[in-house]
Design an enzyme around this catalytic site. Structure first.
Site, PDB file in Angstrom:
ATOM      1  N   LYS A   1       0.856  -1.190   0.000  1.00 31.89           N
ATOM      2  CA  LYS A   1       0.000   0.000   0.000  1.00 31.89           C
ATOM      3  C   LYS A   1       0.892   1.240   0.000  1.00 31.89           C
ATOM      4  O   LYS A   1       1.905   1.279   0.711  1.00 31.89           O
ATOM      5  CB  LYS A   1      -0.858  -0.050   1.265  1.00 31.89           C
TER       6      LYS A   1
ATOM      7  N   SER B   1      -9.473   1.281   2.859  1.00 32.19           N
ATOM      8  CA  SER B   1      -8.604   2.094   2.056  1.00 32.19           C
ATOM      9  C   SER B   1      -7.529   1.275   1.336  1.00 32.19           C
ATOM     10  O   SER B   1      -6.913   1.793   0.399  1.00 32.19           O
ATOM     11  CB  SER B   1      -7.941   3.168   2.931  1.00 32.19           C
TER      12      SER B   1
ATOM     13  N   SER C   1      -9.815  -0.876   7.103  1.00 31.20           N
ATOM     14  CA  SER C   1      -9.209  -0.651   5.788  1.00 31.20           C
ATOM     15  C   SER C   1      -8.515  -1.863   5.177  1.00 31.20           C
ATOM     16  O   SER C   1      -8.194  -1.860   3.986  1.00 31.20           O
ATOM     17  CB  SER C   1      -8.183   0.479   5.876  1.00 31.20           C
TER      18      SER C   1
END
Ligand code: TIU
Length: 718
Positions: free
Chosen positions: A325, A399, A423
């Protein structure tokens, strides 16, 4: 006899036959250090006679080779103190040396001998003998005492691997070998000492010690001879391949690792994978913020192949492609957090990333995310809106959006994500993969751009529970640079809840009124998951849902959300608002407009502590508690259009069953639980295709091993 089908072995032993499940058995080799085996070491001072301990090296090597070939987990221990001796009690230095007429103990622990300072970490004598050096992936436990469990992480690491049975070897029988077996017995492990693979400085003591261990129908353990064990293990040993296989497209870590052992080259995989990545990229947007070039990855794969020519000694993530990420630092690549004004290029990588690379992992790229790692939709990034791996109109979740899509559509094996409010779990759900959020502080969160620093948690997105579990094992560990790291040694329960003996367990679910938020198809699928959990031995028990509900509300309805701004310089929002995603601006403005006071923040902190205490009672720290709570990972699956039309409300709706976990210091793993027809959700008969459903298992702080064991059983039943 079908080789693949053997999952337990039984060997002759005293006081009766020892049966052990291969997947849950470790070999533990105690203290085969130069200090105990070579002249001039600590052992010679203790006992003088090195002959028997030296004779145990060869049989121990045979045992080690056999256990390696059979694929058992391998643990080595080394006894020794820290160089500053802060972990050495004075009794160890004084008692023997103070013995009247003492001539033997002229040197004590920490004194300089011919092999370096005696029993001191980092010294030549402290290390394992050359014949028994650990291979990559094997665990080495440095212990300050005679027993392996005192002030070490061995219990945690054994449980993390689902170990319930231990085959024990090493020196000396009368001392560390016996102490470790006694300690293991108290914690619930079934041990079997191997007679030829242990020895001491006093031959009589060795046999007396072994007799005591199995006396009284097995007071502490079993004891067996080496040969029957070697014979049994040879029936499950992996065979040497004769041909170099092609890559069959399997990206699971287990599948790839097996193929690499059989001779597959990581270069072949890198080349094949880039065809898939390029083809996907032509049709779909928003997965990557930075994709490594094919040439870079192929070069790295070549370097790996050159570094590890011995296929029987590959590190556990050798050639395993993964994504990160883009809020997690990788030295030399920009970290954007999907927020261009925040972008910078770090010179140091996050410790979690470093560990993955050290284990042989292959970085494919930095994945897209909701800006600031704030959001559960995957729709809040200037780098595009990725969609669910299952359907182009439905959200990917966030996310960790790019992370989850990259695993879900098969662009890499696993991904490093983060999970503050869900997330890691929500996007895992919407892409049909596993999203595991360990207990906070077990994996270092250093090198991550914070969302809410005191609540942020690393997440592992993987194809299945075993893969997620392996990545956790390889990356967890206390980091003194992480202010929220948990101490490496915590309260541990015995091991009854893991392994094959754990046939029954208790679980809780939210009460019906809490589940009403779910769409009908999510209710139906959740009810089916409950039945599935019952059919694999789970007993449904009613639980106090109030602390979960209240803790979830604390996160965004209380003051905690202000922490998002605490990580930014004063005035930053005003200076950068024109560069931010419009939804982020709206969200931050709402936080500022609340004008939260310090008094409110303290009230929330106190409430957090209270609810955390209350959920401890829900979980199995006490006999009345449940092993896990199961929730639907989210209440529904929105389309991208639905979210874009009403971004903030649609987002917070998704966190109904994830918001509470970090507030309450719980661990959680989102697990796929089947698919359903799109039309059942949309109500439109013309809608084709299916969407994934999933549940999340939640458990108490540090109960990760128990959590993953139940999730694995649930997954295996699918
Ligand atoms: N003294 C003795 O026999 N042994 C030790 O001190 N350590 C181990 O047994 N490893």
């Amino acid at each position: 006899m079908g080789k693949g089908k053997i999952d337990t072995l039984t060997i002759d032993a005293k006081p009766y036959a020892y049966t052990f499940p291969l997947k849950h058995t470790a070999l533990l080799v105690i203290d085969m250090q130069r200090d105990f085996l070579l002249p001039g070491g600590f052992g010679q001072i203790q006992g003088g006679n090195l002959e028997p301990v030296q004779e145990s090296i060869a049989p121990t090597r045979k045992l080690l080779d056999a256990c390696r070939s059979a694929g058992l987990a391998i643990f080595h221990t080394r006894e020794g103190q820290k160089p500053d001796m802060s972990d050495c009690p004075s009794s160890k230095l004084v008692r023997q040396a103070a013995s009247p007429g003492n001539k033997q103990h002229k040197l004590v622990i920490g004194d300089k001998g011919p092999l370096g300072r005696l029993l001191t970490r980092g010294e030549y004598g402290h290390d394992l003998v050359d014949e028994l050096k650990p291979l990559p992936g094997e665990v080495v436990i440095d212990k300050p005492g005679k027993g392996s469990f005192w002030n070490t992480t061995i219990m945690h690491k054994l449980k993390a691997r689902g170990i319930t049975h231990i085959i024990v070897a090493g020196v000396t029988t009368e001392c560390c070998f016996a102490t470790s077996i006694r300690e293991a017995n108290d914690r619930g492990f079934e041990c079997c000492g191997i007679s030829e693979a242990t020895a001491g400085y006093n031959v009589e003591f060795k046999y007396q010690t072994l007799d005591v261990l199995y006396w009284s129908q097995g007071l502490f353990s079993f004891v067996a001879s080496l040969q029957p064990l070697l014979d049994a293990l040879s029936t499950v040993a992996s065979s040497t391949p004769e041909t170099t296989p092609e890559w069959d497209g399997d990206l699971s870590i287990a599948g790839l690792s097996k193929a690499y052992k059989a001779g597959l080259s990581p270069v072949t995989v890198a080349e094949g994978l880039y065809k898939i990545i390029e083809a996907y990229g032509q049709e779909h947007e928003g997965v990557w913020i930075h994709l490594e070039s094919k040439d870079v990855v192929v070069e790295k794969a070549k370097a790996l192949a050159a570094k590890y020519p011995d296929k029987s000694a590959l590190p556990p993530l050798y050639g395993i492609p993964f994504s990160v990420k883009d809020s997690v630092d990788v030295a030399g690549l920009p970290t954007t957090t999907a927020c261009p004004p925040l972008a910078f290029t770090p010179t140091v990588s996050a410790p979690m990333y470093e560990k993955l690379i050290a284990e042989g992992g292959l970085l494919i790229g930095k994945a897209n995310l909701d800006q600031f790692a704030t959001g559960l939709t995957g729709c809040r990034s200037p780098y595009g809106q990725p969609h669910s791996a299952f359907h182009k109109e439905y959200i990917s979740g966030g996310s960790s959006s790019g992370s989850s899509v990259s695993v879900g559509v098969g662009l890499c094996s696993f991904s490093v994500g983060t999970d503050t409010a869900g997330s890691g779990r929500v996007p895992a759900l919407f892409n049909g993969v596993v999203g595991y959020k360990p207990t906070r502080g077990l994996i270092s969160a250093v090198g991550v751009t914070p969302a809410c620093l005191s609540l942020d948690c690393m997440a592992i997105i993987a194809k299945n529970i075993d893969d997620a579990r392996l990545v956790w094992q390889l990356t967890e560990g206390y980091d003194e640079n992480d202010r929220y790291a948990k101490p490496s040694i915590g309260f541990e329960r015995h091991i009854n809840a893991i392994g094959p003996q754990a046939k029954a367990f208790k679980f809780g679910i939210p009460p019906p009124e809490a589940l009403e938020i779910c769409t009908p198809v999510y209710r139906r699928m959740f009810d089916e998951a409950v039945q599935r959990l019952q059919s694999i031995g789970g007993t449904l028990v009613s639980i106090d849902w109030a602390p979960f509900d209240k803790a979830g509300k604390l996160l965004y309805d209380g003051t905690f959300v202000s922490e998002r701004l605490a990580g930014l310089p004063d005035g930053w929002l005003e200076q950068n608002r024109q560069h931010l995603h419009p939804v982020t601006v709206q969200l931050f403005d709402a936080v500022v407009a609340r004008n939260s006071t310090a008094i409110q923040a303290y009230r929330d902190l106190q409430a957090k502590a209270l609810y955390t205490r209350q959920v401890e009672k829900v979980f199995a720290y006490a006999a009345s508690g449940v092993d896990v709570v199961m929730v639907p990972t989210a209440p529904t699956h929105w389309t991208i259009e639905q979210v874009n039309a009403d971004p903030i409300k649609k987002n917070s709706f998704l966190g109904e069953f994830t918001h509470f976990a970090n507030v309450l210091d719980l661990c959680a793993v989102a697990t796929p639980a089947g698919t359903y027809p799109v039309k059942e959700l949309s109500g439109n008969e013309k809608d084709d295709g299916t969407l994934p459903f999933g549940v999340t298992f939640v458990s108490g702080s540090r109960m990760d091993a128990e959590l993953l064991e139940i999730a694995r059983k649930f997954e295996g039943f699918a």
